[in-house]
Design an enzyme around this catalytic site. Sequence first.
Site, PDB file in Angstrom:
ATOM      1  N   TYR A  52      89.690  23.128  60.794  1.00 38.24           N
ATOM      2  CA  TYR A  52      88.424  23.618  60.231  1.00 38.24           C
ATOM      3  C   TYR A  52      87.942  22.709  59.096  1.00 38.24           C
ATOM      4  CZ  TYR A  52      84.967  26.823  58.280  1.00 38.24           C
ATOM      5  OH  TYR A  52      83.794  27.372  57.827  1.00 38.24           O
TER       6      TYR A  52
HETATM    7  N1  LIG Z   1      81.609  33.035  56.744  1.00 31.58           N
HETATM    8  C1  LIG Z   1      82.020  32.108  55.896  1.00 31.58           C
HETATM    9  O1  LIG Z   1      82.761  32.370  54.938  1.00 31.58           O
HETATM   10  C2  LIG Z   1      81.559  30.684  56.048  1.00 31.58           C
HETATM   11  C3  LIG Z   1      81.682  29.831  54.951  1.00 31.58           C
HETATM   12  C4  LIG Z   1      81.286  28.505  55.088  1.00 31.58           C
HETATM   13  C5  LIG Z   1      80.789  28.062  56.291  1.00 31.58           C
HETATM   14  N2  LIG Z   1      80.677  28.910  57.329  1.00 31.58           N
HETATM   15  C6  LIG Z   1      80.151  28.399  58.593  1.00 31.58           C
HETATM   16  O2  LIG Z   1      79.008  29.130  58.942  1.00 31.58           O
HETATM   17  C7  LIG Z   1      78.848  29.110  60.360  1.00 31.58           C
HETATM   18  C8  LIG Z   1      78.627  30.519  60.848  1.00 31.58           C
HETATM   19  O3  LIG Z   1      79.799  31.272  60.596  1.00 31.58           O
HETATM   20  P1  LIG Z   1      79.750  32.857  60.431  1.00 31.58           P
HETATM   21  O4  LIG Z   1      80.459  33.193  59.195  1.00 31.58           O
HETATM   22  O5  LIG Z   1      78.367  33.336  60.650  1.00 31.58           O
HETATM   23  O6  LIG Z   1      80.710  33.289  61.657  1.00 31.58           O
HETATM   24  P2  LIG Z   1      80.485  34.357  62.804  1.00 31.58           P
HETATM   25  O7  LIG Z   1      81.770  34.392  63.546  1.00 31.58           O
HETATM   26  O8  LIG Z   1      79.961  35.614  62.233  1.00 31.58           O
HETATM   27  O9  LIG Z   1      79.344  33.687  63.716  1.00 31.58           O
HETATM   28  C9  LIG Z   1      79.576  32.542  64.455  1.00 31.58           C
HETATM   29  C10 LIG Z   1      78.748  32.609  65.722  1.00 31.58           C
HETATM   30  O10 LIG Z   1      78.943  31.357  66.426  1.00 31.58           O
HETATM   31  C11 LIG Z   1      79.066  31.677  67.807  1.00 31.58           C
HETATM   32  N3  LIG Z   1      79.817  30.610  68.465  1.00 31.58           N
HETATM   33  C12 LIG Z   1      81.115  30.296  68.309  1.00 31.58           C
HETATM   34  N4  LIG Z   1      81.439  29.298  69.135  1.00 31.58           N
HETATM   35  C13 LIG Z   1      80.318  28.970  69.826  1.00 31.58           C
HETATM   36  C14 LIG Z   1      80.035  28.034  70.833  1.00 31.58           C
HETATM   37  N5  LIG Z   1      80.987  27.227  71.340  1.00 31.58           N
HETATM   38  N6  LIG Z   1      78.772  27.946  71.311  1.00 31.58           N
HETATM   39  C15 LIG Z   1      77.808  28.789  70.837  1.00 31.58           C
HETATM   40  N7  LIG Z   1      78.034  29.723  69.905  1.00 31.58           N
HETATM   41  C16 LIG Z   1      79.271  29.812  69.400  1.00 31.58           C
HETATM   42  C17 LIG Z   1      79.812  32.995  67.833  1.00 31.58           C
HETATM   43  O11 LIG Z   1      79.641  33.658  69.090  1.00 31.58           O
HETATM   44  C18 LIG Z   1      79.175  33.737  66.675  1.00 31.58           C
HETATM   45  O12 LIG Z   1      78.050  34.475  67.086  1.00 31.58           O
HETATM   46  C19 LIG Z   1      80.105  28.453  60.921  1.00 31.58           C
HETATM   47  O13 LIG Z   1      79.840  27.112  61.215  1.00 31.58           O
HETATM   48  C20 LIG Z   1      81.085  28.563  59.777  1.00 31.58           C
HETATM   49  O14 LIG Z   1      82.060  27.567  59.821  1.00 31.58           O
HETATM   50  C21 LIG Z   1      81.052  30.222  57.242  1.00 31.58           C
END
Ligand SMILES: NC(=O)c1ccc[n+]([C@@H]2O[C@H](COP(=O)([O-])OP(=O)(O)OC[C@H]3O[C@@H](n4cnc5c(N)ncnc54)[C@H](O)[C@@H]3O)[C@@H](O)[C@H]2O)c1
Length: 252
Positions: free
Chosen positions: A159
């Site tokens: 990650y």
């Molecule tokens: N939540 C956190 O703490 C956080 C912090 C920093 C960065 N992020 C980043 O933010 C982004 C969103 O994360 P989130 O927290 O909303 O997570 P989440 O799990 O709530 O949402 C992620 C979404 O991506 C979709 N997804 C996963 N793999 C996929 C693929 N191969 N093709 C299409 N869709 C796909 C999932 O179905 C889901 O709907 C990610 O890139 C994550 O790394 C999240």
Amino acid sequence: MSAHLSPRSMIGQVAIVTGAASGLGLAIAGRLTEEGVRVALWDRDPTGLAVARDKVGPASHGVVADVTDTKAVRAAWTETTQTLGAPSILVNSAGILGPSAAFANYREEDWQRVLDVNLNGTFRCCQAAVPDMVAAGYGRIVNIASVAGKDGNPYVAGYVASKAAVIGLTKSMGKELATTGVLVNAIAPSASETAIFGELTDAYRARLIANVPMNRFVAPREIAEMALWLASPACSFSTGATFDISGGRATF
Ligand SMILES: NC(=O)c1ccc[n+]([C@@H]2O[C@H](COP(=O)([O-])OP(=O)(O)OC[C@H]3O[C@@H](n4cnc5c(N)ncnc54)[C@H](O)[C@@H]3O)[C@@H](O)[C@H]2O)c1
């Protein structure tokens, strides 16, 4: 396009948000919709997508697309263009955390999978978008990286590496496209309480916010506000940059 827009007007623009069925992508899609943007919700999860579409509203369009599949991404780009019009905004939010494992036990297939979604997925969507955006002379690409890509976190090597690489990709694309009207920026959030972590125990919750000086999770809505600005014409002199939203955590 920018010549016809007031500095903040986004009404009628078309955006793609990947990972829009959940979490940050869903919040960003909702915020863009509030500004009159017509949003294509891309996600690999059809059930989540249907629920998300109900939440975001009837002006949105759901597209089942897995960002690890180049053909599916290309087909989704074509479908979006034919259904909503030419996209001028791309938000790459699809992402996975992958396993939590000591580095020595981190399996190569997990490493490949996390890189394929988080980094290669962002690459594929950008490749689909850039030619048309450059031809139009306008575009805004927002990559959701993470503060983990700047600071590092233990036990999630794939990650962290994927998010550092997304920041690098953003820098390269930003410089390369700087005079085209297509701006490419990244957001580096600290932890937000979304589905990406699965079930949160109290101990895990405490660990996630331990490094955050403001001592709390960032709300998806707060990230959506930043994404909105980066996706808008008001963002006019920033490209290749990574914007922290980490309650004071990141130091560089
Ligand atoms: N939540 C956190 O703490 C956080 C912090 C920093 C960065 N992020 C980043 O933010 C982004 C969103 O994360 P989130 O927290 O909303 O997570 P989440 O799990 O709530 O949402 C992620 C979404 O991506 C979709 N997804 C996963 N793999 C996929 C693929 N191969 N093709 C299409 N869709 C796909 C999932 O179905 C889901 O709907 C990610 O890139 C994550 O790394 C999240």
